[in-house]
Scaffold this active site. Sequence first.
Site, PDB file in Angstrom:
ATOM      1  CD  GLU B 311      47.786  14.904  53.752  1.00  0.00           C
ATOM      2  OE1 GLU B 311      48.794  15.388  52.943  1.00  0.00           O
ATOM      3  OE2 GLU B 311      47.309  15.564  54.513  1.00  0.00           O
ATOM      4  CE  LYS B 332      52.501  22.442  53.232  1.00  0.00           C
ATOM      5  NZ  LYS B 332      51.642  21.682  53.774  1.00  0.00           N
ATOM      6  CG  HIS B 337      55.896  23.211  52.435  1.00  0.00           C
ATOM      7  ND1 HIS B 337      55.820  23.697  53.730  1.00  0.00           N
ATOM      8  CD2 HIS B 337      56.051  21.812  52.486  1.00  0.00           C
ATOM      9  CE1 HIS B 337      56.132  22.577  54.487  1.00  0.00           C
ATOM     10  NE2 HIS B 337      56.154  21.530  53.767  1.00  0.00           N
TER      11      HIS B 337
END
Lengths: 92, 408
Positions: B311, B332, B337
Amino acid sequence: MSDTATLTVSDRLMDILAEQAIVDRSEISPSSTLEDLGIDSVALVEVIFSIEETFDIAVPFNANEAESGEFDISSVGGMIKAVEDLISSRND
Amino acid sequence: MTDLSARRVVITGQGAFNALGKTAAETCDAMKNGRSGIGPLDFPGVERLSIRIGGQVTGYDPAEFFSRQQLTLFDPFTQFAMIAAGEAITQSGLEFEDAELSERSGVILGTSGGGLQTQDENYRLVYEEGKNRVHPFVVPRLMNNSAASHVSMAHNLQGPTFTVASACSSSNHAMGQAFALIKSGQADVIVTGGSESMLCFGGIKAWEGLRVMSKDGCRPFSANRNGMVQGEGAAVFIFEDYEHARARGANILAEVTGFAMSSDASDIVTPNIRGAIRAMRGALRSAGLNPESVGYINAHGTGTAANDRTECAAVREVFGVHADNLMISSTKSMHGHLIGGTGAVELLACVMALREGVVAPTINHEEFDPECDLDVVPNEAREARVTAAMSNAFAFGGLNAVLLLTAV
Protein backbone atom coordinates in the site's frame (compact mmCIF):
# COMPACT_ATOMS: atom_id res chain seq x y z
CA MET A 1 3.25 -51.64 10.07
CA SER A 2 2.13 -49.23 7.41
CA ASP A 3 4.50 -47.81 4.84
CA THR A 4 4.16 -44.28 6.21
CA ALA A 5 5.23 -45.38 9.66
CA THR A 6 8.54 -46.64 8.33
CA LEU A 7 9.24 -43.49 6.34
CA THR A 8 11.56 -41.01 7.96
CA VAL A 9 10.58 -37.43 8.79
CA SER A 10 12.83 -36.39 5.93
CA ASP A 11 11.04 -38.66 3.44
CA ARG A 12 7.60 -37.49 4.44
CA LEU A 13 8.53 -33.80 4.47
CA MET A 14 10.08 -34.13 1.03
CA ASP A 15 6.89 -35.79 -0.20
CA ILE A 16 4.90 -32.80 1.07
CA LEU A 17 7.26 -30.33 -0.59
CA ALA A 18 7.35 -32.27 -3.87
CA GLU A 19 3.57 -32.32 -4.03
CA GLN A 20 3.29 -28.60 -3.28
CA ALA A 21 6.07 -27.58 -5.66
CA ILE A 22 4.94 -30.05 -8.35
CA VAL A 23 8.50 -31.32 -8.77
CA ASP A 24 9.99 -34.80 -8.65
CA ARG A 25 11.24 -35.95 -5.23
CA SER A 26 14.69 -36.47 -6.75
CA GLU A 27 14.96 -32.71 -7.36
CA ILE A 28 14.76 -31.94 -3.64
CA SER A 29 17.77 -32.13 -1.32
CA PRO A 30 18.42 -30.89 2.23
CA SER A 31 20.21 -27.86 0.81
CA SER A 32 17.24 -26.85 -1.37
CA THR A 33 15.50 -23.62 -0.41
CA LEU A 34 11.81 -22.86 -0.78
CA GLU A 35 12.75 -20.35 -3.43
CA ASP A 36 14.61 -23.07 -5.37
CA LEU A 37 11.42 -25.10 -5.30
CA GLY A 38 9.22 -22.19 -6.32
CA ILE A 39 7.20 -22.34 -3.08
CA ASP A 40 5.88 -18.82 -2.39
CA SER A 41 4.45 -17.47 0.86
CA VAL A 42 0.92 -18.64 0.09
CA ALA A 43 2.06 -22.15 -0.85
CA LEU A 44 4.17 -22.22 2.30
CA VAL A 45 1.03 -21.81 4.44
CA GLU A 46 -0.31 -24.97 2.82
CA VAL A 47 2.98 -26.77 3.44
CA ILE A 48 2.81 -25.84 7.13
CA PHE A 49 -0.76 -27.16 7.30
CA SER A 50 0.32 -30.45 5.68
CA ILE A 51 3.20 -30.76 8.13
CA GLU A 52 0.87 -30.26 11.08
CA GLU A 53 -1.63 -32.80 9.78
CA THR A 54 1.03 -35.37 8.81
CA PHE A 55 3.06 -35.26 12.01
CA ASP A 56 0.28 -34.26 14.41
CA ILE A 57 2.22 -31.26 15.67
CA ALA A 58 1.52 -27.53 16.03
CA VAL A 59 4.01 -25.48 14.03
CA PRO A 60 4.64 -21.97 15.36
CA PHE A 61 4.33 -20.05 12.11
CA ASN A 62 3.06 -16.59 11.18
CA ALA A 63 3.17 -15.69 7.49
CA ASN A 64 3.97 -12.09 8.42
CA GLU A 65 7.30 -13.03 9.95
CA ALA A 66 8.03 -16.25 8.08
CA GLU A 67 11.78 -15.60 7.76
CA SER A 68 12.35 -14.48 11.34
CA GLY A 69 9.98 -16.88 13.09
CA GLU A 70 10.75 -19.77 15.42
CA PHE A 71 10.26 -22.37 12.70
CA ASP A 72 13.34 -22.63 10.47
CA ILE A 73 12.40 -22.41 6.80
CA SER A 74 15.83 -21.39 5.50
CA SER A 75 16.33 -24.75 3.76
CA VAL A 76 14.75 -28.18 3.47
CA GLY A 77 17.39 -29.52 5.89
CA GLY A 78 16.47 -26.79 8.39
CA MET A 79 12.80 -27.67 8.11
CA ILE A 80 13.51 -31.38 8.67
CA LYS A 81 15.40 -30.55 11.87
CA ALA A 82 12.66 -28.18 13.03
CA VAL A 83 9.97 -30.81 12.46
CA GLU A 84 12.03 -33.46 14.29
CA ASP A 85 12.45 -31.07 17.22
CA LEU A 86 8.72 -30.40 17.35
CA ILE A 87 7.96 -34.13 17.26
CA SER A 88 10.39 -34.87 20.07
CA SER A 89 9.13 -31.97 22.21
CA ARG A 90 5.57 -33.26 21.70
CA ASN A 91 6.71 -36.67 22.97
CA ASP A 92 8.45 -35.22 26.03
CA MET B 1 -34.67 18.40 -17.85
CA THR B 2 -32.21 18.02 -14.99
CA ASP B 3 -28.58 17.56 -15.95
CA LEU B 4 -27.70 14.29 -14.25
CA SER B 5 -23.96 14.73 -14.69
CA ALA B 6 -24.21 17.76 -12.42
CA ARG B 7 -25.74 15.84 -9.54
CA ARG B 8 -23.62 15.93 -6.41
CA VAL B 9 -23.67 13.55 -3.47
CA VAL B 10 -23.30 14.64 0.15
CA ILE B 11 -23.30 12.93 3.54
CA THR B 12 -26.02 14.17 5.88
CA GLY B 13 -25.87 11.66 8.70
CA GLN B 14 -23.63 9.04 10.26
CA GLY B 15 -23.90 6.35 12.88
CA ALA B 16 -21.60 3.70 14.30
CA PHE B 17 -21.46 0.80 16.72
CA ASN B 18 -18.16 -1.01 17.30
CA ALA B 19 -15.41 -1.70 19.81
CA LEU B 20 -14.49 2.01 19.97
CA GLY B 21 -17.94 3.30 20.76
CA LYS B 22 -21.68 2.85 20.57
CA THR B 23 -22.21 5.99 18.46
CA ALA B 24 -20.31 7.78 15.70
CA ALA B 25 -19.31 10.51 18.17
CA GLU B 26 -17.97 8.00 20.69
CA THR B 27 -16.05 6.21 17.92
CA CYS B 28 -14.47 9.46 16.71
CA ASP B 29 -13.68 10.46 20.26
CA ALA B 30 -11.73 7.21 20.73
CA MET B 31 -9.88 7.83 17.46
CA LYS B 32 -8.95 11.35 18.58
CA ASN B 33 -7.57 9.95 21.81
CA GLY B 34 -5.78 7.04 20.17
CA ARG B 35 -7.74 4.65 22.35
CA SER B 36 -7.66 0.97 21.45
CA GLY B 37 -10.79 -1.17 21.39
CA ILE B 38 -8.76 -4.36 21.03
CA GLY B 39 -8.65 -6.79 23.94
CA PRO B 40 -9.16 -10.42 24.94
CA LEU B 41 -11.93 -12.16 22.97
CA ASP B 42 -14.84 -13.45 25.00
CA PHE B 43 -17.10 -16.12 23.48
CA PRO B 44 -17.68 -19.88 23.87
CA GLY B 45 -14.76 -22.00 22.66
CA VAL B 46 -12.17 -19.20 22.69
CA GLU B 47 -9.83 -21.47 24.68
CA ARG B 48 -9.51 -23.70 21.60
CA LEU B 49 -8.21 -20.82 19.48
CA SER B 50 -4.62 -19.73 19.06
CA ILE B 51 -5.81 -16.18 18.24
CA ARG B 52 -7.53 -14.73 21.30
CA ILE B 53 -7.63 -10.96 20.77
CA GLY B 54 -9.99 -8.78 18.80
CA GLY B 55 -11.94 -5.56 18.66
CA GLN B 56 -15.07 -6.97 20.26
CA VAL B 57 -18.08 -4.88 21.30
CA THR B 58 -18.33 -5.00 25.09
CA GLY B 59 -20.97 -3.92 27.57
CA TYR B 60 -23.73 -4.53 25.05
CA ASP B 61 -27.12 -5.90 26.03
CA PRO B 62 -29.16 -6.47 22.84
CA ALA B 63 -32.38 -6.39 24.91
CA GLU B 64 -31.78 -2.68 25.58
CA PHE B 65 -32.08 -1.99 21.85
CA PHE B 66 -34.45 -4.61 20.47
CA SER B 67 -37.62 -6.50 21.31
CA ARG B 68 -37.67 -10.25 21.74
CA GLN B 69 -39.37 -10.61 18.35
CA GLN B 70 -36.66 -8.56 16.66
CA LEU B 71 -33.85 -10.50 18.31
CA THR B 72 -35.36 -13.74 17.00
CA LEU B 73 -34.71 -12.36 13.52
CA PHE B 74 -31.52 -10.29 14.00
CA ASP B 75 -28.07 -11.87 13.84
CA PRO B 76 -25.50 -9.60 15.55
CA PHE B 77 -24.43 -8.16 12.16
CA THR B 78 -28.04 -7.03 11.63
CA GLN B 79 -28.27 -5.64 15.16
CA PHE B 80 -25.11 -3.55 14.64
CA ALA B 81 -26.35 -2.25 11.28
CA MET B 82 -29.79 -1.39 12.69
CA ILE B 83 -28.31 0.59 15.58
CA ALA B 84 -25.89 2.51 13.35
CA ALA B 85 -28.55 3.16 10.69
CA GLY B 86 -30.99 4.48 13.29
CA GLU B 87 -28.40 6.95 14.54
CA ALA B 88 -27.51 8.10 11.02
CA ILE B 89 -31.12 8.59 9.95
CA THR B 90 -31.94 10.50 13.14
CA GLN B 91 -28.96 12.80 12.59
CA SER B 92 -29.96 13.44 8.98
CA GLY B 93 -33.42 14.59 10.05
CA LEU B 94 -34.95 12.58 7.21
CA GLU B 95 -38.31 10.88 7.54
CA PHE B 96 -39.57 8.52 4.91
CA GLU B 97 -43.33 8.73 5.30
CA ASP B 98 -43.77 10.58 2.01
CA ALA B 99 -44.36 7.97 -0.70
CA GLU B 100 -42.24 9.68 -3.34
CA LEU B 101 -39.20 10.13 -1.07
CA SER B 102 -39.61 6.61 0.27
CA GLU B 103 -39.50 5.18 -3.24
CA ARG B 104 -36.47 7.33 -4.11
CA SER B 105 -34.55 6.10 -1.05
CA GLY B 106 -32.79 2.77 -0.50
CA VAL B 107 -30.23 0.82 1.52
CA ILE B 108 -26.90 -0.54 0.28
CA LEU B 109 -24.78 -2.25 2.93
CA GLY B 110 -21.57 -4.22 2.81
CA THR B 111 -20.85 -7.40 4.71
CA SER B 112 -18.63 -10.38 4.14
CA GLY B 113 -19.75 -12.99 6.65
CA GLY B 114 -23.37 -11.87 6.98
CA GLY B 115 -25.11 -13.97 9.60
CA LEU B 116 -22.00 -16.02 10.30
CA GLN B 117 -22.75 -16.33 14.02
CA THR B 118 -26.17 -17.74 13.20
CA GLN B 119 -24.62 -20.30 10.85
CA ASP B 120 -21.88 -21.17 13.32
CA GLU B 121 -24.29 -21.73 16.20
CA ASN B 122 -26.77 -23.76 14.18
CA TYR B 123 -24.09 -25.95 12.60
CA ARG B 124 -22.87 -26.58 16.13
CA LEU B 125 -26.37 -27.60 17.20
CA VAL B 126 -26.91 -30.08 14.36
CA TYR B 127 -23.37 -31.46 14.00
CA GLU B 128 -21.99 -31.33 17.54
CA GLU B 129 -25.13 -31.71 19.61
CA GLY B 130 -26.84 -33.96 17.08
CA LYS B 131 -30.06 -31.95 17.04
CA ASN B 132 -32.36 -32.61 14.13
CA ARG B 133 -34.36 -29.41 14.32
CA VAL B 134 -33.29 -25.78 13.95
CA HIS B 135 -35.16 -22.55 14.63
CA PRO B 136 -37.50 -21.63 11.75
CA PHE B 137 -35.78 -18.28 11.16
CA VAL B 138 -32.23 -19.53 10.65
CA VAL B 139 -32.31 -18.64 6.95
CA PRO B 140 -33.73 -15.11 7.29
CA ARG B 141 -31.20 -14.47 10.08
CA LEU B 142 -28.12 -15.70 8.26
CA MET B 143 -28.71 -14.30 4.77
CA ASN B 144 -26.28 -11.55 3.80
CA ASN B 145 -29.05 -9.13 2.86
CA SER B 146 -30.76 -9.47 6.22
CA ALA B 147 -29.29 -6.21 7.60
CA ALA B 148 -30.17 -4.18 4.49
CA SER B 149 -33.70 -5.59 4.42
CA HIS B 150 -34.36 -4.87 8.10
CA VAL B 151 -33.08 -1.30 7.78
CA SER B 152 -35.35 -0.89 4.76
CA MET B 153 -38.37 -2.25 6.66
CA ALA B 154 -37.70 -0.30 9.85
CA HIS B 155 -37.49 3.05 8.03
CA ASN B 156 -39.83 2.53 5.05
CA LEU B 157 -37.05 2.78 2.45
CA GLN B 158 -38.63 1.37 -0.69
CA GLY B 159 -36.00 2.19 -3.32
CA PRO B 160 -32.87 0.28 -4.46
CA THR B 161 -31.82 -2.04 -1.61
CA PHE B 162 -29.18 -4.75 -1.66
CA THR B 163 -26.02 -6.09 -0.05
CA VAL B 164 -22.51 -6.04 -1.45
CA ALA B 165 -20.03 -8.77 -0.50
CA SER B 166 -16.43 -8.27 -1.58
CA ALA B 167 -14.58 -9.32 1.58
CA CYS B 168 -12.59 -6.42 3.07
CA SER B 169 -13.83 -4.00 0.39
CA SER B 170 -17.54 -4.70 0.89
CA SER B 171 -18.37 -1.39 2.60
CA ASN B 172 -16.42 0.72 0.13
CA HIS B 173 -18.01 -1.09 -2.79
CA ALA B 174 -21.44 -0.59 -1.16
CA MET B 175 -20.88 3.13 -0.60
CA GLY B 176 -19.53 3.43 -4.14
CA GLN B 177 -22.78 1.97 -5.44
CA ALA B 178 -24.76 4.39 -3.27
CA PHE B 179 -22.74 7.27 -4.74
CA ALA B 180 -23.29 6.04 -8.30
CA LEU B 181 -27.03 5.49 -7.88
CA ILE B 182 -27.61 8.99 -6.53
CA LYS B 183 -25.31 10.58 -9.09
CA SER B 184 -27.08 8.80 -11.94
CA GLY B 185 -30.49 9.94 -10.70
CA GLN B 186 -31.75 6.48 -9.72
CA ALA B 187 -32.16 7.50 -6.09
CA ASP B 188 -32.09 10.63 -3.92
CA VAL B 189 -31.11 9.06 -0.60
CA ILE B 190 -29.19 5.86 0.16
CA VAL B 191 -28.55 4.56 3.66
CA THR B 192 -25.13 2.98 3.17
CA GLY B 193 -22.09 1.53 4.94
CA GLY B 194 -21.45 -1.91 6.30
CA SER B 195 -21.57 -4.35 9.17
CA GLU B 196 -19.71 -7.46 10.34
CA SER B 197 -19.77 -9.85 13.27
CA MET B 198 -17.26 -12.64 12.68
CA LEU B 199 -16.05 -12.80 16.26
CA CYS B 200 -17.17 -16.32 17.10
CA PHE B 201 -15.38 -19.66 17.29
CA GLY B 202 -15.91 -20.69 13.67
CA GLY B 203 -15.21 -17.22 12.34
CA ILE B 204 -11.82 -16.89 13.99
CA LYS B 205 -10.89 -20.57 13.54
CA ALA B 206 -11.16 -20.13 9.77
CA TRP B 207 -8.93 -17.05 9.82
CA GLU B 208 -6.34 -18.77 12.02
CA GLY B 209 -5.70 -21.22 9.22
CA LEU B 210 -4.40 -18.51 6.94
CA ARG B 211 -1.59 -17.65 9.40
CA VAL B 212 -1.92 -13.90 8.89
CA MET B 213 -3.45 -12.98 12.26
CA SER B 214 -1.50 -11.42 15.10
CA LYS B 215 -1.65 -12.99 18.55
CA ASP B 216 -0.55 -9.82 20.33
CA GLY B 217 -1.71 -6.65 18.59
CA CYS B 218 -2.40 -4.68 15.43
CA ARG B 219 0.64 -2.55 14.54
CA PRO B 220 0.13 -1.18 11.01
CA PHE B 221 3.24 0.26 9.29
CA SER B 222 5.40 -0.59 12.29
CA ALA B 223 8.47 -2.72 11.47
CA ASN B 224 7.45 -5.20 14.19
CA ARG B 225 3.92 -5.71 12.86
CA ASN B 226 2.92 -9.36 12.67
CA GLY B 227 -0.58 -9.51 11.28
CA MET B 228 -4.14 -8.38 11.42
CA VAL B 229 -6.57 -8.33 14.33
CA GLN B 230 -10.28 -8.65 13.72
CA GLY B 231 -13.01 -6.34 14.90
CA GLU B 232 -16.79 -6.25 14.72
CA GLY B 233 -19.52 -3.68 14.39
CA ALA B 234 -21.00 -1.30 11.85
CA ALA B 235 -21.02 2.21 10.51
CA VAL B 236 -23.79 3.66 8.38
CA PHE B 237 -24.04 6.96 6.48
CA ILE B 238 -26.78 8.90 4.76
CA PHE B 239 -25.74 9.66 1.19
CA GLU B 240 -28.07 12.27 -0.29
CA ASP B 241 -28.46 14.25 -3.47
CA TYR B 242 -26.97 17.69 -2.77
CA GLU B 243 -29.97 19.67 -4.09
CA HIS B 244 -32.31 17.52 -2.01
CA ALA B 245 -30.22 18.10 1.09
CA ARG B 246 -29.92 21.84 0.44
CA ALA B 247 -33.64 22.26 -0.22
CA ARG B 248 -34.48 20.85 3.20
CA GLY B 249 -31.70 22.74 4.96
CA ALA B 250 -29.83 19.61 6.00
CA ASN B 251 -26.54 19.74 7.88
CA ILE B 252 -23.97 18.53 5.34
CA LEU B 253 -21.04 16.61 6.85
CA ALA B 254 -18.94 16.12 3.68
CA GLU B 255 -19.26 15.66 -0.04
CA VAL B 256 -18.57 12.35 -1.76
CA THR B 257 -16.68 13.36 -4.87
CA GLY B 258 -14.88 10.31 -6.15
CA PHE B 259 -15.04 6.55 -6.31
CA ALA B 260 -13.21 3.91 -8.29
CA MET B 261 -12.73 0.18 -8.19
CA SER B 262 -10.37 -2.30 -9.77
CA SER B 263 -9.52 -5.97 -9.72
CA ASP B 264 -5.93 -7.20 -9.39
CA ALA B 265 -6.84 -10.24 -11.47
CA SER B 266 -3.70 -11.89 -10.14
CA ASP B 267 -3.82 -13.68 -6.76
CA ILE B 268 -6.60 -14.67 -4.37
CA VAL B 269 -4.79 -13.44 -1.23
CA THR B 270 -1.56 -11.63 -2.11
CA PRO B 271 -2.03 -7.91 -2.85
CA ASN B 272 -0.92 -6.49 -6.17
CA ILE B 273 0.40 -2.95 -6.35
CA ARG B 274 -0.97 -2.30 -9.84
CA GLY B 275 -4.58 -2.88 -8.76
CA ALA B 276 -4.19 -0.54 -5.77
CA ILE B 277 -2.64 2.15 -7.96
CA ARG B 278 -5.41 1.93 -10.54
CA ALA B 279 -8.13 2.25 -7.88
CA MET B 280 -6.54 5.32 -6.22
CA ARG B 281 -5.87 7.00 -9.56
CA GLY B 282 -9.40 6.21 -10.68
CA ALA B 283 -10.88 7.83 -7.57
CA LEU B 284 -8.84 11.01 -8.18
CA ARG B 285 -9.94 11.08 -11.82
CA SER B 286 -13.55 10.46 -10.85
CA ALA B 287 -13.41 13.43 -8.46
CA GLY B 288 -11.50 15.61 -10.92
CA LEU B 289 -8.88 16.23 -8.23
CA ASN B 290 -5.11 16.58 -8.45
CA PRO B 291 -3.15 14.25 -6.17
CA GLU B 292 -1.85 17.35 -4.36
CA SER B 293 -5.39 18.10 -3.12
CA VAL B 294 -5.46 15.02 -0.89
CA GLY B 295 -4.32 15.75 2.66
CA TYR B 296 -5.29 12.51 4.33
CA ILE B 297 -5.61 8.86 3.37
CA ASN B 298 -7.32 6.37 5.61
CA ALA B 299 -5.23 3.36 4.67
CA HIS B 300 -6.37 -0.20 4.25
CA GLY B 301 -3.42 -0.73 6.64
CA THR B 302 -4.19 -4.20 7.90
CA GLY B 303 -0.93 -4.65 9.78
CA THR B 304 0.16 -7.59 7.65
CA ALA B 305 3.68 -7.51 6.23
CA ALA B 306 2.44 -7.67 2.64
CA ASN B 307 -0.45 -5.19 2.68
CA ASP B 308 1.30 -2.30 4.40
CA ARG B 309 4.43 -2.55 2.26
CA THR B 310 2.42 -2.76 -0.97
CA GLU B 311 0.00 0.00 0.00
CA CYS B 312 2.81 2.45 0.85
CA ALA B 313 4.56 1.73 -2.44
CA ALA B 314 1.28 2.26 -4.30
CA VAL B 315 0.71 5.60 -2.53
CA ARG B 316 4.22 6.70 -3.53
CA GLU B 317 3.55 5.87 -7.13
CA VAL B 318 0.16 7.61 -7.25
CA PHE B 319 1.11 10.73 -5.30
CA GLY B 320 4.76 11.15 -6.31
CA VAL B 321 6.54 13.81 -4.24
CA HIS B 322 3.24 14.74 -2.58
CA ALA B 323 3.35 11.34 -0.82
CA ASP B 324 5.76 12.97 1.64
CA ASN B 325 3.32 15.79 2.39
CA LEU B 326 0.13 13.87 3.01
CA MET B 327 -0.89 11.98 6.13
CA ILE B 328 -1.88 8.32 6.00
CA SER B 329 -3.12 6.38 9.00
CA SER B 330 -4.67 3.02 9.77
CA THR B 331 -7.44 3.20 12.32
CA LYS B 332 -7.57 -0.61 12.25
CA SER B 333 -4.87 -0.27 14.92
CA MET B 334 -7.74 0.81 17.22
CA HIS B 335 -10.98 -0.85 16.03
CA GLY B 336 -9.46 -3.91 14.36
CA HIS B 337 -10.34 -5.17 10.91
CA LEU B 338 -14.12 -5.28 10.54
CA ILE B 339 -13.75 -7.13 7.20
CA GLY B 340 -16.98 -6.29 5.33
CA GLY B 341 -17.77 -3.42 7.69
CA THR B 342 -14.33 -1.92 7.89
CA GLY B 343 -14.50 0.71 5.14
CA ALA B 344 -17.58 2.22 6.76
CA VAL B 345 -16.01 2.67 10.21
CA GLU B 346 -12.90 4.04 8.51
CA LEU B 347 -14.90 6.61 6.55
CA LEU B 348 -15.74 8.19 9.92
CA ALA B 349 -12.05 9.12 10.22
CA CYS B 350 -12.18 10.81 6.81
CA VAL B 351 -15.28 12.82 7.74
CA MET B 352 -13.63 13.76 11.05
CA ALA B 353 -10.50 15.01 9.29
CA LEU B 354 -12.56 17.14 6.90
CA ARG B 355 -15.05 18.52 9.43
CA GLU B 356 -13.07 18.79 12.61
CA GLY B 357 -9.52 19.09 11.34
CA VAL B 358 -8.39 16.13 13.42
CA VAL B 359 -6.50 13.27 11.76
CA ALA B 360 -6.84 9.90 13.51
CA PRO B 361 -3.54 8.23 14.41
CA THR B 362 -2.01 4.85 13.68
CA ILE B 363 -1.55 3.60 17.22
CA ASN B 364 0.92 0.87 18.29
CA HIS B 365 3.50 2.32 15.94
CA GLU B 366 6.66 1.14 17.67
CA GLU B 367 9.41 0.76 15.06
CA PHE B 368 10.05 2.68 11.86
CA ASP B 369 9.84 0.51 8.75
CA PRO B 370 11.79 1.83 5.74
CA GLU B 371 9.23 0.08 3.51
CA CYS B 372 6.47 2.19 5.07
CA ASP B 373 8.29 5.53 5.12
CA LEU B 374 5.23 7.81 4.89
CA ASP B 375 3.73 10.10 7.52
CA VAL B 376 1.58 7.46 9.20
CA VAL B 377 0.49 9.83 12.00
CA PRO B 378 2.10 7.60 14.63
CA ASN B 379 0.37 7.11 17.95
CA GLU B 380 -1.22 10.55 18.42
CA ALA B 381 -3.99 12.31 16.54
CA ARG B 382 -2.99 15.49 14.79
CA GLU B 383 -4.72 18.77 14.07
CA ALA B 384 -4.54 19.67 10.42
CA ARG B 385 -6.63 21.38 7.78
CA VAL B 386 -7.71 18.72 5.29
CA THR B 387 -9.90 19.52 2.28
CA ALA B 388 -9.88 16.13 0.56
CA ALA B 389 -9.58 12.67 2.12
CA MET B 390 -9.25 9.25 0.51
CA SER B 391 -10.33 5.91 1.97
CA ASN B 392 -8.69 2.73 0.69
CA ALA B 393 -10.00 -0.82 0.76
CA PHE B 394 -8.03 -3.65 -0.85
CA ALA B 395 -9.76 -6.99 -0.38
CA PHE B 396 -8.77 -10.62 -0.54
CA GLY B 397 -9.65 -11.71 -4.01
CA GLY B 398 -7.80 -8.67 -5.33
CA LEU B 399 -10.85 -6.40 -5.27
CA ASN B 400 -10.05 -2.75 -4.63
CA ALA B 401 -12.44 0.11 -3.87
CA VAL B 402 -11.40 3.69 -3.10
CA LEU B 403 -13.61 6.60 -2.02
CA LEU B 404 -12.78 10.30 -2.04
CA LEU B 405 -14.49 12.84 0.19
CA THR B 406 -14.11 16.62 0.17
CA ALA B 407 -14.99 19.26 2.73
CA VAL B 408 -18.05 21.40 2.16
